[in-house]
Write an enzyme that holds these catalytic residues in place. Structure first.
Site, PDB file in Angstrom:
ATOM      1  N   SER A 140       0.961  -1.123  -0.077  1.00 49.59           N
ATOM      2  CA  SER A 140       0.174  -0.134  -0.014  1.00 49.59           C
ATOM      3  C   SER A 140       0.928   1.378  -0.129  1.00 49.59           C
ATOM      4  CB  SER A 140      -0.994  -0.028   1.358  1.00 49.59           C
ATOM      5  OG  SER A 140      -1.514   1.282   1.446  1.00 49.59           O
ATOM      6  N   TYR A 153      -3.036  -0.295  10.168  1.00 52.09           N
ATOM      7  CA  TYR A 153      -2.694  -0.787   8.904  1.00 52.09           C
ATOM      8  C   TYR A 153      -1.518  -0.503   8.339  1.00 52.09           C
ATOM      9  CZ  TYR A 153      -4.116  -1.319   3.859  1.00 52.09           C
ATOM     10  OH  TYR A 153      -4.074  -1.556   2.676  1.00 52.09           O
TER      11      TYR A 153
END
Length: 281
Positions: A140, A153
């Site tokens: 990501s 996250y």
């Protein structure tokens, strides 16, 4: 026919990646925790033209027994070989760290990080024996810079990248490639399904809500078609000599470029201003 195992194919990037690879002639083993959710992907592939195959397999990456069962199911169907794995399964939870339940923090790490480690370990004997294999991890933009309300996250993706950089040394002598795909904002279900922890009267609640408002506006304006990510995954799988990192989208490429070049305090200041969060000091 080239073979690939993809995790988390019931939604988002995993689902569209499975469709793209089937269209390119791959035999895709599309895995998900609950096979009752296979309908949308089954329909997408059925409506598309493509020379590949699609096989559904149940797999919960947080359950070692499920990992073993899935691998034992897949390998006999391929003659004991597998060309690649795409680690896509992922979850998130949003909120201030102090407010996040410990069980949810562990759930994110078990899915996004430890699940990748466990499935990779189960597949490495096959990759080593055949002297080739490709391990593609959907990382990501969050791996390049911390993000407000998104600490766990980000932590899971930073951990994933450190692990991937390290095992690339170990696996190179066996002809096994490790690849990181690092998308920016894309239109997927993960953020719609993400719980937002805002306890009434909490010390962070108003601040978190301001962050969420700015983040939602950012996503609404800039989130792109996830097929762009799927196309990059296909490229990373099919090129003879893949790059180690593939930032995907403008914001991912921007954060990749800025990391290590701009002081963190300036990045924090720019991010809070962009999201419309008032500075307190």
């Amino acid at each position: 026919m080239r073979t690939v195992l993809i995790t988390g194919t019931s939604t988002g990037i995993g689902r569209i990646t499975a469709k793209v690879l089937v269209s390119k002639g791959w035999h895709v083993f599309a895995t998900m925790r609950n096979l009752d959710k296979k309908g949308p992907l089954e329909k997408m592939v059925g409506e598309a033209d493509g020379p590949g195959r699609l096989t559904f397999v149940a797999l919960d990456v947080t359950d070692p027994a499920s990992i073993d069962a899935a691998v034992e199911d897949i390998l006999p169907q391929t003659g004991g070989t597998l060309d690649a794995v795409v680690h896509n399964a992922g979850v998130a939870i949003a909120g201030a760290h102090e407010d996040l339940p410990d069980t949810e923090i562990r759930r994110v790490m078990e899915t996004n990080f430890f699940g990748v480690l466990g499935l990779t370990r189960a597949l490495l004997p096959t990759f080593r024996a055949q002297k080739h294999g490709r391990i593609v991890c959907i990382s990501s933009q969050s791996a390049f810079a911390g993000q407000p309300t998104n600490s766990i996250y980000c932590a899971s993706k930073w951990a994933l990248e450190g692990w991937a950089e390290s095992i690339a040394y170990e696996l190179d002598p066996f002809g096994i490639d490790v690849v990181l795909i690092e998308p920016g904002p894309y239109k997927t279900e993960i953020w719609e399904a993400t719980e937002r922890v805002t306890p009434p009267g909490g010390p962070y609640t108003n601040w978190v809500r301001l962050v969420m408002r700015g983040a939602d506006a950012h996503a609404a304006k800039n989130a792109r078609d996830p097929k762009e990510v799927a196309d990059v995954v296909a490229k990373a799988l099919e090129t003879p000599h893949p790059k180690f990192r593939y930032p995907v989208g403008f914001f991912a490429k921007l954060d990749f470029f800025l990391r290590g070049k701009v002081p963190s305090r300036f990045i924090r200041r720019g991010t809070t201003r962009y999201l419309g969060i008032p500075r307190t000091r």
